[in-house]
Design a protein around this motif. Structure first.
Motif, PDB file in Angstrom:
ATOM      1  N   ALA A   1      16.715  -6.644  -1.140  1.00 37.47           N
ATOM      2  CA  ALA A   1      16.654  -8.095  -0.915  1.00 37.47           C
ATOM      3  C   ALA A   1      16.521  -8.871  -2.209  1.00 37.47           C
ATOM      4  CB  ALA A   1      15.489  -8.426   0.014  1.00 37.47           C
ATOM      5  N   GLY A   2      16.152  -8.188  -3.303  1.00 35.02           N
ATOM      6  CA  GLY A   2      16.080  -8.849  -4.601  1.00 35.02           C
ATOM      7  C   GLY A   2      14.697  -8.998  -5.181  1.00 35.02           C
ATOM      8  N   ALA A   3      13.733  -8.188  -4.730  1.00 30.88           N
ATOM      9  CA  ALA A   3      12.387  -8.258  -5.293  1.00 30.88           C
ATOM     10  C   ALA A   3      12.427  -8.010  -6.799  1.00 30.88           C
ATOM     11  CB  ALA A   3      11.472  -7.230  -4.621  1.00 30.88           C
ATOM     12  N   THR A   4      11.679  -8.820  -7.550  1.00 29.81           N
ATOM     13  CA  THR A   4      11.582  -8.624  -8.995  1.00 29.81           C
ATOM     14  C   THR A   4      10.973  -7.263  -9.297  1.00 29.81           C
ATOM     15  OG1 THR A   4      11.258 -11.007  -9.254  1.00 29.81           O
ATOM     16  CG2 THR A   4      10.672  -9.596 -11.132  1.00 29.81           C
ATOM     17  N   GLU A   5       9.936  -6.923  -8.528  1.00 26.85           N
ATOM     18  CA  GLU A   5       9.274  -5.626  -8.667  1.00 26.85           C
ATOM     19  C   GLU A   5       8.560  -5.317  -7.359  1.00 26.85           C
ATOM     20  OE1 GLU A   5       6.321  -3.289 -11.846  1.00 26.85           O
ATOM     21  OE2 GLU A   5       6.509  -5.475 -11.890  1.00 26.85           O
ATOM     22  N   VAL A   6       8.510  -4.049  -6.992  1.00 23.66           N
ATOM     23  CA  VAL A   6       7.719  -3.587  -5.855  1.00 23.66           C
ATOM     24  C   VAL A   6       6.702  -2.593  -6.394  1.00 23.66           C
ATOM     25  CG1 VAL A   6       7.709  -2.465  -3.602  1.00 23.66           C
ATOM     26  CG2 VAL A   6       9.667  -3.891  -4.269  1.00 23.66           C
ATOM     27  N   ILE A   7       5.431  -2.954  -6.273  1.00 24.03           N
ATOM     28  CA  ILE A   7       4.344  -2.143  -6.824  1.00 24.03           C
ATOM     29  C   ILE A   7       3.577  -1.510  -5.671  1.00 24.03           C
ATOM     30  CG2 ILE A   7       2.203  -2.189  -8.167  1.00 24.03           C
ATOM     31  CD1 ILE A   7       3.343  -4.736  -9.537  1.00 24.03           C
ATOM     32  N   GLN A   8       3.362  -0.216  -5.731  1.00 21.33           N
ATOM     33  CA  GLN A   8       2.556   0.465  -4.721  1.00 21.33           C
ATOM     34  C   GLN A   8       1.142   0.660  -5.247  1.00 21.33           C
ATOM     35  OE1 GLN A   8       5.602   3.794  -3.723  1.00 21.33           O
ATOM     36  NE2 GLN A   8       4.456   3.444  -1.834  1.00 21.33           N
ATOM     37  N   HIS A   9       0.162   0.263  -4.423  1.00 27.30           N
ATOM     38  CA  HIS A   9      -1.231   0.429  -4.833  1.00 27.30           C
ATOM     39  C   HIS A   9      -2.121   0.458  -3.598  1.00 27.30           C
ATOM     40  CE1 HIS A   9      -4.674   0.151  -7.610  1.00 27.30           C
ATOM     41  NE2 HIS A   9      -5.257  -0.492  -6.597  1.00 27.30           N
ATOM     42  N   GLY A  10      -3.055   1.415  -3.581  1.00 31.22           N
ATOM     43  CA  GLY A  10      -4.081   1.455  -2.554  1.00 31.22           C
ATOM     44  C   GLY A  10      -3.632   2.085  -1.246  1.00 31.22           C
ATOM     45  N   ALA A  11      -4.632   2.338  -0.406  1.00 30.15           N
ATOM     46  CA  ALA A  11      -4.371   2.984   0.877  1.00 30.15           C
ATOM     47  C   ALA A  11      -4.198   1.987   2.016  1.00 30.15           C
ATOM     48  CB  ALA A  11      -5.523   3.939   1.215  1.00 30.15           C
ATOM     49  N   SER A  12      -4.489   0.724   1.753  1.00 30.89           N
ATOM     50  CA  SER A  12      -4.442  -0.291   2.816  1.00 30.89           C
ATOM     51  C   SER A  12      -3.936  -1.605   2.245  1.00 30.89           C
ATOM     52  CB  SER A  12      -5.841  -0.504   3.403  1.00 30.89           C
ATOM     53  OG  SER A  12      -6.704  -1.070   2.417  1.00 30.89           O
TER      54      SER A  12
ATOM     55  N   PRO B   1       0.837  -1.208   0.000  1.00 31.56           N
ATOM     56  CA  PRO B   1       0.000   0.000   0.000  1.00 31.56           C
ATOM     57  C   PRO B   1       0.869   1.254   0.000  1.00 31.56           C
ATOM     58  CG  PRO B   1       0.065  -0.987   2.190  1.00 31.56           C
ATOM     59  CD  PRO B   1       0.769  -1.957   1.273  1.00 31.56           C
ATOM     60  N   HIS B   2       0.271   2.377  -0.345  1.00 30.04           N
ATOM     61  CA  HIS B   2       1.025   3.633  -0.401  1.00 30.04           C
ATOM     62  C   HIS B   2       1.501   4.090   0.974  1.00 30.04           C
ATOM     63  CE1 HIS B   2       0.738   4.635  -4.639  1.00 30.04           C
ATOM     64  NE2 HIS B   2      -0.532   4.254  -4.638  1.00 30.04           N
ATOM     65  N   SER B   3       0.949   3.501   2.027  1.00 25.27           N
ATOM     66  CA  SER B   3       1.369   3.867   3.378  1.00 25.27           C
ATOM     67  C   SER B   3       2.713   3.249   3.761  1.00 25.27           C
ATOM     68  CB  SER B   3       0.308   3.419   4.394  1.00 25.27           C
ATOM     69  OG  SER B   3       0.088   2.015   4.300  1.00 25.27           O
ATOM     70  N   THR B   4       3.214   2.330   2.946  1.00 27.05           N
ATOM     71  CA  THR B   4       4.486   1.681   3.246  1.00 27.05           C
ATOM     72  C   THR B   4       5.628   2.698   3.170  1.00 27.05           C
ATOM     73  OG1 THR B   4       3.660  -0.380   2.312  1.00 27.05           O
ATOM     74  CG2 THR B   4       6.040  -0.194   2.607  1.00 27.05           C
ATOM     75  N   LYS B   5       6.482   2.674   4.178  1.00 23.66           N
ATOM     76  CA  LYS B   5       7.563   3.647   4.251  1.00 23.66           C
ATOM     77  C   LYS B   5       8.646   3.347   3.212  1.00 23.66           C
ATOM     78  CE  LYS B   5       6.924   4.399   9.221  1.00 23.66           C
ATOM     79  NZ  LYS B   5       7.538   4.259  10.563  1.00 23.66           N
ATOM     80  N   PRO B   6       9.274   4.392   2.674  1.00 25.52           N
ATOM     81  CA  PRO B   6      10.383   4.200   1.727  1.00 25.52           C
ATOM     82  C   PRO B   6      11.476   3.290   2.294  1.00 25.52           C
ATOM     83  CG  PRO B   6       9.711   6.496   1.754  1.00 25.52           C
ATOM     84  CD  PRO B   6       8.959   5.826   2.867  1.00 25.52           C
ATOM     85  N   PHE B   7      11.660   3.347   3.603  1.00 26.76           N
ATOM     86  CA  PHE B   7      12.650   2.504   4.289  1.00 26.76           C
ATOM     87  C   PHE B   7      12.424   1.028   3.964  1.00 26.76           C
ATOM     88  CE2 PHE B   7      13.787   0.101   8.175  1.00 26.76           C
ATOM     89  CZ  PHE B   7      15.127   0.463   8.314  1.00 26.76           C
ATOM     90  N   MET B   8      11.148   0.596   4.044  1.00 27.18           N
ATOM     91  CA  MET B   8      10.823  -0.805   3.770  1.00 27.18           C
ATOM     92  C   MET B   8      10.856  -1.117   2.278  1.00 27.18           C
ATOM     93  SD  MET B   8      10.593  -2.804   6.290  1.00 27.18           S
ATOM     94  CE  MET B   8       9.969  -4.166   5.292  1.00 27.18           C
ATOM     95  N   ILE B   9      10.411  -0.180   1.467  1.00 33.17           N
ATOM     96  CA  ILE B   9      10.446  -0.398   0.020  1.00 33.17           C
ATOM     97  C   ILE B   9      11.886  -0.595  -0.449  1.00 33.17           C
ATOM     98  CG2 ILE B   9      10.014   0.694  -2.215  1.00 33.17           C
ATOM     99  CD1 ILE B   9       7.518   1.949  -0.976  1.00 33.17           C
TER     100      ILE B   9
END
Length: 297
Positions: free
Chosen positions: A109-120, A95-103
């Protein structure tokens, strides 16, 4: 990609240590199950890792699976680390509430893609299922949905912790070598944090109607009290955990434990699950220390 049967499970057996400092504060024997040492930094490596590992064993090798998980934190990081260990792709929807620190941690860590979507989380999860999992977008079945907490394979993986604790606990007087040498579990209580329910088999039914011989006590504490646990653990072990883990440490040395175990004494054995968490840094812990010193309650 090699056979999953030839690859080790993507989590480790973690130490169980007795803490003299916490035991003195609690008035009983406190053992720390150090699951913050898992590859992803939290116990989520067990459950999410077990799901991914089990899926690989049964998945067609014609189309190597691409794992998808919705999580703003530890479950997503566990999925990425497990997928990396098993040479698979993993995309995380947050969700968009996820902090840049975690993204940033997910990318590193090697995520293929990290997609931000939604408020929750719910909106992120719905988007993931609709865009990547439903049949019309997943023709060859290679896209695999990873439940962050609500699945029997996730619970099975998390339960491996208790098997380890049973083996690692020292024997009580009169028992054979190792606390797991008899049918009796060699501890009087286990303290763990419950958010999505991964450490309690995911179901409210078990909390409401526990199996025979098991008593369940629910304790809710404030963020400030959880922060006290974070700081205390950092001082005791020089290790960092997030609030959701620190609260278990605080409960172990506070009055709630004595309420839950009225006959608490110096020989009572309590295991605290140090479940970890990656949404923490030295700066965050220092900030908690300053806020507590300023009167945060």
């Amino acid at each position: 990609m090699g056979s999953a049967n030839d690859i080790q499970k993507p989590w480790i057996e973690t130490p169980l240590i007795e803490s003299a400092t916490l035991s003195k504060l609690a008035g009983c024997r406190i053992f720390l199950k150090m699951d913050l040492l898992q590859p992803s930094g939290s116990f989520k490596s067990r459950g999410v890792g077990n799901f991914i590992h089990a899926n690989l064993k049964s998945h067609s090798q014609t189309h190597p699976p691409h794992f998808y998980i919705s999580s703003g934190g530890n479950a997503g990081l566990a999925a990425v680390r497990a997928s990396q260990d098993l040479n698979c792709k993993c995309t995380v929807v947050v969700p968009h509430s996820t902090k840049p620190f975690m993204i940033n941690k997910l990318h590193q860590a090697g995520a293929t893609e990290v997609i931000q979507h939604g408020a929750s989380w719910f909106e992120a999860d719905t988007h993931l299922r609709e865009q990547f999992i439903i049949p019309e977008h997943n023709v060859d079945g290679a896209n695999v949905y990873v439940p962050p907490f609500d699945h029997p394979l996730v619970w099975e993986g998390a339960s491996s912790m208790i098997d380890e604790i049973a083996r690692q606990l020292p024997a009580r007087e009169g028992e054979g070598e190792g606390g797991g040498g008899t049918n009796a579990f060699a501890a009087d209580a286990v303290i763990c944090s419950v958010g999505g329910g991964g450490l309690f088999n995911g179901t409210f039914e078990l909390a409401s109607n526990p199996p025979p011989g098991v008593e369940v006590t629910s304790v809710v504490r404030s963020d400030a009290e959880a922060a006290r646990g974070v700081v205390l653990l950092a001082d005791e072990t020089r290790l960092q955990v997030e609030l959701a883990c620190g609260v278990s440490v605080e409960v172990a040395v506070g009055k709630e434990l004595k309420k839950a175990i009225p006959d608490l004494n110096p020989e009572t054995r309590v295991v605290v699950v140090v479940c970890g968490g990656s949404n923490v840094s030295a700066e965050i812990v220092a900030g908690y220390r300053e806020q507590l010193a300023a009167g945060w309650e």
